[in-house]
Design an enzyme around this catalytic site. Structure first.
Site, PDB file in Angstrom:
ATOM      1  CD  GLU A  71      -1.170  -0.077   3.721  1.00 63.08           C
ATOM      2  OE1 GLU A  71      -2.378  -0.268   3.490  1.00 63.08           O
ATOM      3  OE2 GLU A  71      -0.712   0.056   4.866  1.00 63.08           O
ATOM      4  CG  HIS A  72       2.081   3.367  -2.854  1.00 62.17           C
ATOM      5  ND1 HIS A  72       3.076   3.983  -3.577  1.00 62.17           N
ATOM      6  CD2 HIS A  72       2.217   2.042  -3.110  1.00 62.17           C
ATOM      7  CE1 HIS A  72       3.784   3.084  -4.228  1.00 62.17           C
ATOM      8  NE2 HIS A  72       3.262   1.891  -3.972  1.00 62.17           N
TER       9      HIS A  72
END
Length: 228
Positions: A71-72
């Site tokens: 995830e970012h």
């Protein structure tokens, strides 16, 4: 692996990072990457899969090409990971923010079947007995004994009725080595009857193998017993 006999079937090209702890027996096929993995007995990981920061229960079937999606950050200045991890070579390898790998702990219960090429968002919990269809993209937790599929993955149906699920969760058949048991596997209730009777009579006790830490050194893929 050296000194471990036939307890594990691990491909020689297995890429190992972080602490990898497995219960025997366990199988990992070719071109797999594992990073900070805890794997339960009687499970396998299919070819071309990548699992990072994952706990896998027992009797799990993880198909070809299964991936855990990183995830970012979406509520910070940028979604780019270059501010919290080293991406480029020096002199651009420094980052100003706190280190983050982009992964969070993910839990896969026991008796879970994940179909080929499924993608699972990091940080989720896949409940015991769940089934994830091939090619699914899973973006939220999956309840125990639920079948999901699609993009994004949605519930298709339950594997069993509520009373049966409650009984399975009470018996926890995956706590035992069932490979040598003459069980009527086509009938879930007859199987649970057999297990309950065998446990009550002392013929079947919880399976408690010695866990092994898997690592790679100059000799190749190695294992070190880590206690029960």
């Amino acid at each position: 692996m050296e000194g471990l006999g036939g307890q594990f079937t691990l491909s020689g090209d297995l890429a190992v990072f972080g602490a990898v702890l497995l219960e025997p027996p366990f199988r990992i096929y070719r071109r797999v990457t594992v990073d900070a993995l805890s794997g339960g007995a009687f499970s396998y990981i299919g070819p071309n899969s990548t699992l990072r920061m994952v706990t896998v229960g027992r009797y799990c079937s993880i198909g070809d090409g299964v991936q855990l999606l990183s995830e970012h950050p979406i509520n910070k200045t940028t979604t780019s990971p270059v501010l919290y991890q080293s991406v480029f070579a020096a002199p651009y390898d420094k980052f100003p923010g706190p280190r983050s790998s982009g992964y969070r702990p993910t839990t896969i219960g026991s008796d879970v079947w994940i179909g080929a090429e499924a993608r699972i968002k990091t940080g989720l919990t896949i409940g015991d007995g769940a089934i994830i269809g091939a090619g699914a993209i899973v973006t939220r937790d999956v309840a125990p004994f639920t079948i999901v599929a699609g993009v994004p993955a949605r519930k298709i149906r339950d594997r069993f009725d509520v009373a049966t699920v409650e009984r399975i969760q009470r018996v926890r058949w995956w706590d035992y080595d069932l490979l040598s048991q003459p069980l009527p596997f086509d009938d879930i209730h007859a199987t649970l009857d057999h297990i309950e009777d065998a446990v009550a009579a002392g013929r079947l006790t919880p399976y408690q193998p010695i866990k092994v830490q898997v690592f790679r050194d100059e000799k190749g893929l190695m294992g070190r017993p880590r206690g029960g």
